[in-house]
Scaffold this motif. Structure first.
Motif, PDB file in Angstrom:
ATOM      1  N   PHE A 189      -4.601   7.833  -5.027  1.00  0.00           N
ATOM      2  CA  PHE A 189      -4.068   6.474  -5.092  1.00  0.00           C
ATOM      3  C   PHE A 189      -5.183   5.514  -5.509  1.00  0.00           C
ATOM      4  O   PHE A 189      -6.338   5.670  -5.066  1.00  0.00           O
ATOM      5  CB  PHE A 189      -3.516   6.032  -3.730  1.00  0.00           C
ATOM      6  N   ALA A 190      -4.843   4.511  -6.321  1.00  0.00           N
ATOM      7  CA  ALA A 190      -5.834   3.505  -6.710  1.00  0.00           C
ATOM      8  C   ALA A 190      -6.342   2.790  -5.474  1.00  0.00           C
ATOM      9  O   ALA A 190      -7.517   2.455  -5.362  1.00  0.00           O
ATOM     10  CB  ALA A 190      -5.211   2.515  -7.689  1.00  0.00           C
ATOM     11  N   GLY A 194      -2.381   0.965   0.432  1.00  0.00           N
ATOM     12  CA  GLY A 194      -1.873  -0.273  -0.178  1.00  0.00           C
ATOM     13  C   GLY A 194      -0.381  -0.452   0.097  1.00  0.00           C
ATOM     14  O   GLY A 194       0.311   0.496   0.473  1.00  0.00           O
ATOM     15  N   ASP A 195       0.114  -1.658  -0.089  1.00  0.00           N
ATOM     16  CA  ASP A 195       1.543  -1.940   0.098  1.00  0.00           C
ATOM     17  C   ASP A 195       2.276  -1.523  -1.179  1.00  0.00           C
ATOM     18  O   ASP A 195       2.191  -2.195  -2.202  1.00  0.00           O
ATOM     19  CB  ASP A 195       1.736  -3.439   0.368  1.00  0.00           C
ATOM     20  N   ARG A 196       2.972  -0.384  -1.108  1.00  0.00           N
ATOM     21  CA  ARG A 196       3.614   0.172  -2.312  1.00  0.00           C
ATOM     22  C   ARG A 196       4.838  -0.648  -2.748  1.00  0.00           C
ATOM     23  O   ARG A 196       5.387  -0.379  -3.809  1.00  0.00           O
ATOM     24  CB  ARG A 196       4.041   1.634  -2.083  1.00  0.00           C
ATOM     25  N   GLN A 197       5.286  -1.569  -1.895  1.00  0.00           N
ATOM     26  CA  GLN A 197       6.444  -2.374  -2.310  1.00  0.00           C
ATOM     27  C   GLN A 197       6.035  -3.769  -2.767  1.00  0.00           C
ATOM     28  O   GLN A 197       6.887  -4.580  -3.111  1.00  0.00           O
ATOM     29  CB  GLN A 197       7.495  -2.415  -1.204  1.00  0.00           C
ATOM     30  N   ALA A 198       4.724  -4.003  -2.801  1.00  0.00           N
ATOM     31  CA  ALA A 198       4.257  -5.274  -3.363  1.00  0.00           C
ATOM     32  C   ALA A 198       4.345  -5.166  -4.887  1.00  0.00           C
ATOM     33  O   ALA A 198       3.984  -4.126  -5.458  1.00  0.00           O
ATOM     34  CB  ALA A 198       2.824  -5.519  -2.932  1.00  0.00           C
ATOM     35  N   ILE A 199       4.853  -6.193  -5.523  1.00  0.00           N
ATOM     36  CA  ILE A 199       4.998  -6.138  -6.979  1.00  0.00           C
ATOM     37  C   ILE A 199       3.632  -6.378  -7.614  1.00  0.00           C
ATOM     38  O   ILE A 199       3.010  -7.425  -7.374  1.00  0.00           O
ATOM     39  CB  ILE A 199       6.021  -7.182  -7.459  1.00  0.00           C
ATOM     40  N   PRO A 200       3.132  -5.416  -8.404  1.00  0.00           N
ATOM     41  CA  PRO A 200       1.794  -5.596  -8.995  1.00  0.00           C
ATOM     42  C   PRO A 200       1.743  -6.849  -9.883  1.00  0.00           C
ATOM     43  O   PRO A 200       2.730  -7.199 -10.534  1.00  0.00           O
ATOM     44  CB  PRO A 200       1.604  -4.324  -9.830  1.00  0.00           C
ATOM     45  N   ALA A 217      14.064  -1.104  -2.179  1.00  0.00           N
ATOM     46  CA  ALA A 217      13.377  -2.058  -3.061  1.00  0.00           C
ATOM     47  C   ALA A 217      12.414  -1.269  -3.949  1.00  0.00           C
ATOM     48  O   ALA A 217      11.976  -0.174  -3.565  1.00  0.00           O
ATOM     49  CB  ALA A 217      12.624  -3.078  -2.220  1.00  0.00           C
ATOM     50  N   PRO A 218      12.079  -1.794  -5.121  1.00  0.00           N
ATOM     51  CA  PRO A 218      11.160  -1.043  -5.999  1.00  0.00           C
ATOM     52  C   PRO A 218       9.858  -0.663  -5.301  1.00  0.00           C
ATOM     53  O   PRO A 218       9.278  -1.444  -4.559  1.00  0.00           O
ATOM     54  CB  PRO A 218      10.887  -2.020  -7.148  1.00  0.00           C
ATOM     55  N   VAL A 219       9.466   0.580  -5.557  1.00  0.00           N
ATOM     56  CA  VAL A 219       8.204   1.109  -5.030  1.00  0.00           C
ATOM     57  C   VAL A 219       7.284   1.305  -6.242  1.00  0.00           C
ATOM     58  O   VAL A 219       7.716   1.862  -7.259  1.00  0.00           O
ATOM     59  CB  VAL A 219       8.430   2.469  -4.330  1.00  0.00           C
ATOM     60  N   PHE A 220       6.061   0.846  -6.133  1.00  0.00           N
ATOM     61  CA  PHE A 220       5.099   0.994  -7.235  1.00  0.00           C
ATOM     62  C   PHE A 220       3.969   1.902  -6.760  1.00  0.00           C
ATOM     63  O   PHE A 220       3.270   1.570  -5.798  1.00  0.00           O
ATOM     64  CB  PHE A 220       4.545  -0.378  -7.645  1.00  0.00           C
ATOM     65  N   LEU A 221       3.833   3.044  -7.414  1.00  0.00           N
ATOM     66  CA  LEU A 221       2.776   3.997  -7.056  1.00  0.00           C
ATOM     67  C   LEU A 221       1.707   3.910  -8.139  1.00  0.00           C
ATOM     68  O   LEU A 221       1.942   4.308  -9.283  1.00  0.00           O
ATOM     69  CB  LEU A 221       3.345   5.413  -6.974  1.00  0.00           C
ATOM     70  N   ASP A 222       0.572   3.340  -7.786  1.00  0.00           N
ATOM     71  CA  ASP A 222      -0.536   3.222  -8.732  1.00  0.00           C
ATOM     72  C   ASP A 222      -1.565   4.299  -8.420  1.00  0.00           C
ATOM     73  O   ASP A 222      -2.259   4.231  -7.391  1.00  0.00           O
ATOM     74  CB  ASP A 222      -1.166   1.822  -8.654  1.00  0.00           C
ATOM     75  N   PHE A 223      -1.637   5.278  -9.321  1.00  0.00           N
ATOM     76  CA  PHE A 223      -2.583   6.383  -9.165  1.00  0.00           C
ATOM     77  C   PHE A 223      -3.757   6.191 -10.122  1.00  0.00           C
ATOM     78  O   PHE A 223      -3.672   5.444 -11.103  1.00  0.00           O
ATOM     79  CB  PHE A 223      -1.917   7.722  -9.504  1.00  0.00           C
ATOM     80  N   VAL A 224      -4.826   6.914  -9.835  1.00  0.00           N
ATOM     81  CA  VAL A 224      -5.987   6.945 -10.734  1.00  0.00           C
ATOM     82  C   VAL A 224      -6.293   8.399 -11.041  1.00  0.00           C
ATOM     83  O   VAL A 224      -6.245   9.258 -10.153  1.00  0.00           O
ATOM     84  CB  VAL A 224      -7.229   6.296 -10.078  1.00  0.00           C
ATOM     85  N   ARG A 225      -6.612   8.671 -12.309  1.00  0.00           N
ATOM     86  CA  ARG A 225      -7.082   9.999 -12.714  1.00  0.00           C
ATOM     87  C   ARG A 225      -8.562  10.075 -12.363  1.00  0.00           C
ATOM     88  O   ARG A 225      -9.355   9.257 -12.840  1.00  0.00           O
ATOM     89  CB  ARG A 225      -6.867  10.166 -14.227  1.00  0.00           C
TER      90      ARG A 225
END
Ligand SMILES: C[S@@+](CC[C@H](N)C(=O)[O-])C[C@H]1O[C@@H](n2cnc3c(N)ncnc32)[C@H](O)[C@@H]1O
Length: 226
Positions: A189-190, A194-200, A217-225
């Motif tokens: 995870f980046a 983090g709050d996955r339902q916060a709108i980036p 509600a929309p879930v935003f999963l921000d990953f990092v390679r």
């Protein structure tokens, strides 16, 4: 028998979407503009598509292309490649490209898994998978685009440090994706916890998101390679 053009199997999600007839004006734009902005149907180097690009971003399943066009408009120095098999979506995206005079968008009308197969190792700086088909019935889960093999393919094409955003409004798909992406040691995870339902801050609302068809509600999963 396996089709050598589709080593990953057929595009099951495509059949569900009923194409509407493409309007003549849209068809004319598809015929004239799409060939000039299409990605090659074979292995290619993103830098050959836009040598001056500072980065290359990929959007899988762009739908009507609103998100892709808006992100491309914000960053004219970035090459944005989009893949979408739904012809009406491609027609809509091509219209956005024309109306916004975007010179940094390239489109594959077809399966994103083909584009990923054609891309060189470590060639993508940012990846978006926004509200993919949820296939929420258990017997259909296997049709989801996020599968361990595809996650491994994504790990191959993403550069170290590349960002991968996945969004869904189906709680089970968010869990499914978290498990399968983090099962690959290339991803984390980046932001832990983090709050996955916060709108980036840089999010652009998508057409599918607006329909609110999911069960959360929309879930935003921000990953990092890594
Ligand atoms: C639920 S829609 C979301 C569209 C858009 N991202 C949005 O949020 O409005 C999922 C999209 O993914 C596309 N899709 C499904 N399988 C795909 C694949 N293998 N490669 C590329 N796109 C795919 C579908 O055609 C559809 O347009």
């Amino acid at each position: 028998m396996t089709n050598p053009q589709q080593p990953h199997g057929p595009l099951r999600s495509f059949g569900r979407l009923k194409s509407r007839p493409v309007k003549p004006r849209q068809q004319a734009l598809l015929d004239s503009l799409l060939p000039t902005i299409a990605v090659p149907h074979e292995a290619f180097q993103p830098r050959d598509l836009m040598p001056e690009a500072k980065e290359t971003w990929l959007e899988i399943g762009f739908g009507g292309g609103e998100h892709m066009a808006a992100q491309a408009g914000r960053r004219p120095d970035v090459l944005v490649i989009g893949a979408e098999p739904f012809v009406n979506g491609v027609a809509s995206a091509v219209r956005h490209v024309e109306e916004q005079a975007l010179s940094n968008v390239r489109i594959h009308e077809g399966d994103a898994r083909d584009v990923v197969g054609w891309l060189p190792d470590a060639s993508i700086d940012r990846l978006f998978v926004m509200f993919p088909d949820p296939w929420h019935k258990a017997r259909h889960n296997k049709r989801r685009i996020i599968q361990p093999e595809f996650v491994a393919d994504l790990a191959r094409v993403l550069k170290p440090g590349a960002a991968f955003r996945f969004a869904t409004d189906w709680a089970d798909y968010a869990e499914w994706t978290t498990e399968r992406v983090l099962a690959n040691p290339a991803f984390r995870f980046a932001e832990e916890g983090g709050d996955r339902q916060a709108i980036p801050a840089d999010h652009v609302t998508t057409r599918y998101e607006e329909k609110k068809l999911g069960d959360c509600a929309p879930v935003f999963l921000d990953f990092v390679r890594a």
